[in-house]
Design an enzyme around this catalytic site. Sequence first.
Site, PDB file in Angstrom:
ATOM      1  N   CYS A 121       1.163  -0.874  -0.643  1.00  0.00           N
ATOM      2  CA  CYS A 121       0.065  -0.027   0.071  1.00  0.00           C
ATOM      3  C   CYS A 121       0.871   1.549   0.433  1.00  0.00           C
ATOM      4  O   CYS A 121       2.162   1.529   1.036  1.00  0.00           O
ATOM      5  CB  CYS A 121      -0.882   0.191   1.101  1.00  0.00           C
ATOM      6  SG  CYS A 121      -1.760   1.328   1.193  1.00  0.00           S
ATOM      7  N   GLY A 122       0.763   1.998  -0.960  1.00  0.00           N
ATOM      8  CA  GLY A 122       1.748   3.663  -1.406  1.00  0.00           C
ATOM      9  C   GLY A 122       1.633   3.613  -0.067  1.00  0.00           C
ATOM     10  O   GLY A 122       2.166   5.088   0.897  1.00  0.00           O
ATOM     11  N   HIS A 123       0.193   4.629  -0.078  1.00  0.00           N
ATOM     12  CA  HIS A 123      -0.401   5.548   0.907  1.00  0.00           C
ATOM     13  C   HIS A 123       0.005   5.025   2.397  1.00  0.00           C
ATOM     14  O   HIS A 123       0.431   6.266   3.069  1.00  0.00           O
ATOM     15  CB  HIS A 123      -1.555   6.662   0.782  1.00  0.00           C
ATOM     16  CG  HIS A 123      -2.368   5.505   1.829  1.00  0.00           C
ATOM     17  ND1 HIS A 123      -3.435   4.317   1.160  1.00  0.00           N
ATOM     18  CD2 HIS A 123      -2.935   5.747   2.870  1.00  0.00           C
ATOM     19  CE1 HIS A 123      -3.726   3.731   2.295  1.00  0.00           C
ATOM     20  NE2 HIS A 123      -3.751   4.357   3.415  1.00  0.00           N
ATOM     21  N   HIS A 147      -9.217  -3.113  -7.283  1.00  0.00           N
ATOM     22  CA  HIS A 147      -9.078  -1.957  -7.429  1.00  0.00           C
ATOM     23  C   HIS A 147      -9.555  -1.478  -9.440  1.00  0.00           C
ATOM     24  O   HIS A 147      -9.473  -1.898  -9.743  1.00  0.00           O
ATOM     25  CB  HIS A 147      -7.550  -1.484  -7.391  1.00  0.00           C
ATOM     26  CG  HIS A 147      -7.343  -1.694  -5.836  1.00  0.00           C
ATOM     27  ND1 HIS A 147      -6.983  -3.154  -5.290  1.00  0.00           N
ATOM     28  CD2 HIS A 147      -7.402  -0.458  -4.603  1.00  0.00           C
ATOM     29  CE1 HIS A 147      -6.292  -3.222  -4.051  1.00  0.00           C
ATOM     30  NE2 HIS A 147      -6.544  -1.519  -3.444  1.00  0.00           N
ATOM     31  N   ASP A 196     -10.371   5.586  -3.089  1.00  0.00           N
ATOM     32  CA  ASP A 196      -9.177   6.364  -1.841  1.00  0.00           C
ATOM     33  C   ASP A 196      -9.235   7.474  -2.475  1.00  0.00           C
ATOM     34  O   ASP A 196      -9.499   8.203  -3.176  1.00  0.00           O
ATOM     35  CB  ASP A 196      -8.066   5.845  -2.964  1.00  0.00           C
ATOM     36  CG  ASP A 196      -6.526   5.446  -1.831  1.00  0.00           C
ATOM     37  OD1 ASP A 196      -6.192   7.064  -1.125  1.00  0.00           O
ATOM     38  OD2 ASP A 196      -5.426   5.329  -2.451  1.00  0.00           O
ATOM     39  N   CYS A 224      -3.337   7.359  -4.463  1.00  0.00           N
ATOM     40  CA  CYS A 224      -3.339   5.742  -4.354  1.00  0.00           C
ATOM     41  C   CYS A 224      -1.608   5.615  -4.941  1.00  0.00           C
ATOM     42  O   CYS A 224      -1.389   6.082  -6.493  1.00  0.00           O
ATOM     43  CB  CYS A 224      -4.029   5.036  -5.461  1.00  0.00           C
ATOM     44  SG  CYS A 224      -4.096   3.048  -4.962  1.00  0.00           S
ATOM     45  N   GLY A 225      -0.713   4.681  -4.149  1.00  0.00           N
ATOM     46  CA  GLY A 225       0.598   4.938  -4.831  1.00  0.00           C
ATOM     47  C   GLY A 225       0.883   3.882  -5.498  1.00  0.00           C
ATOM     48  O   GLY A 225       1.213   3.858  -6.617  1.00  0.00           O
ATOM     49  N   THR A 226       0.059   2.861  -4.853  1.00  0.00           N
ATOM     50  CA  THR A 226       0.137   1.540  -6.004  1.00  0.00           C
ATOM     51  C   THR A 226      -0.061   1.480  -7.207  1.00  0.00           C
ATOM     52  O   THR A 226      -0.186   1.314  -8.173  1.00  0.00           O
ATOM     53  CB  THR A 226       0.004  -0.234  -5.239  1.00  0.00           C
ATOM     54  OG1 THR A 226      -1.705   0.150  -4.386  1.00  0.00           O
ATOM     55  CG2 THR A 226       1.030  -0.239  -4.479  1.00  0.00           C
TER      56      THR A 226
HETATM   57  O1  PYC Z   1      -1.651   3.409  -1.495  1.00  0.00           O
HETATM   58  O2  PYC Z   1      -1.120   2.088  -2.439  1.00  0.00           O
HETATM   59  C1  PYC Z   1      -1.629   2.420  -2.358  1.00  0.00           C
HETATM   60  C2  PYC Z   1      -3.690   1.972  -1.886  1.00  0.00           C
HETATM   61  C3  PYC Z   1      -3.581   0.875  -2.233  1.00  0.00           C
HETATM   62  C4  PYC Z   1      -5.189   0.899  -1.537  1.00  0.00           C
HETATM   63  C5  PYC Z   1      -5.659   2.539  -0.897  1.00  0.00           C
HETATM   64  N1  PYC Z   1      -4.253   3.458  -0.840  1.00  0.00           N
END
Ligand code: PYC
Length: 333
Positions: free
Chosen positions: A91-93, A225, A250, A254-256
């Site tokens: 999870c990026g965030h 997602h 999100d 969303c980092g990923t």
């Molecule tokens: O930031 O990767 C992310 C992420 C995944 C689900 C919510 N945020």
Amino acid sequence: MRSKLVLHAVDSHTEGMPTRVITGGVGTVPGATMNERRLYFREHRDDIKQLLMNEPRGHAAMSGAILQPSTRPDCDFGVLYIEVSGYLPMCGHGTIGVATVLVETGMVEVVEPVTTIRLDTPAGPVVAEVEVRDGVARSVTLRNVPSFAVALDRKIRLADGRTVTYDLAYGGNFYAILPLDQFDLPFDRARKDDILAAGLSLMEAINAEGEPVHPEDPSIRGCHHVHLVAPGSTARHSRHAMAIHPGWFDRSPCGTGTSARMAQLHARGELPLEAEFLNESFIGTHFTGRLHGTTEVAGVPAVLPSFTGRAWVTGTAQYLLDPGDPFPAGFVL
Ligand code: PYC
């Protein structure tokens, strides 16, 4: 005050999206790798995830990260990601939240101008470079796991009879990516319920047809997602709404998802290496992304992404479970 357990937390948000960072109270989860720990926790300690994420301690879009000792000699901490919807491999965030909390609480040695933290995640090792000025974490650049396009221009028929064309890419989770206007919907928060329903219907159709599976790890599977790209988006500045299973957006960019989107754009020949990519969330916050090189994942061409965003600490807490609490696992309304 009575409690069956005490969970220590530092709450934060990354560009609007919460990360409840659990700094103590869980103990070391069994498993030789962080992915083994993720699977163990899902099987045996889901009560803790439910307690921390569900109402009344959490809410329908709650997200968190449990700190663990690393399972690898080259990492500083291990991380397990928890959400209302389950256990993400990456999870990026959440990782930006974790890195910010580690710096701001002094849980790592803080070095200015950049504190480098290596994190052991279920999807593989990632590196957080925290920009620190006057002792404050200003932003985090995360070098994410290798990301790749799985399919371009795939057609699928939805339950309502509509056929849409989407791309599928991996950036730590699998993402279906398509223009929002394929659903004849405006990029407008007033239509969020319809936008969410559109994303969930695509997710359902994709998984019914056959879940995507990571080529190196079959436990990483499924499309949970959907990245709905706003009209006017380009390969340098993109806006989107990210619909997530079982039914939330999100708040962060969303980092990923940013990593998957850059892998998709690169596979389409639209995003070269080292070009800056601005990815904007449904609430207007953004991450800046970049691709640093190419590699392969089980023979599949992949890219090496990074993204930069900011997080802020919002509170500290000890979450308790009174033995008389009628909702030990919380609830979902
Ligand atoms: O930031 O990767 C992310 C992420 C995944 C689900 C919510 N945020």
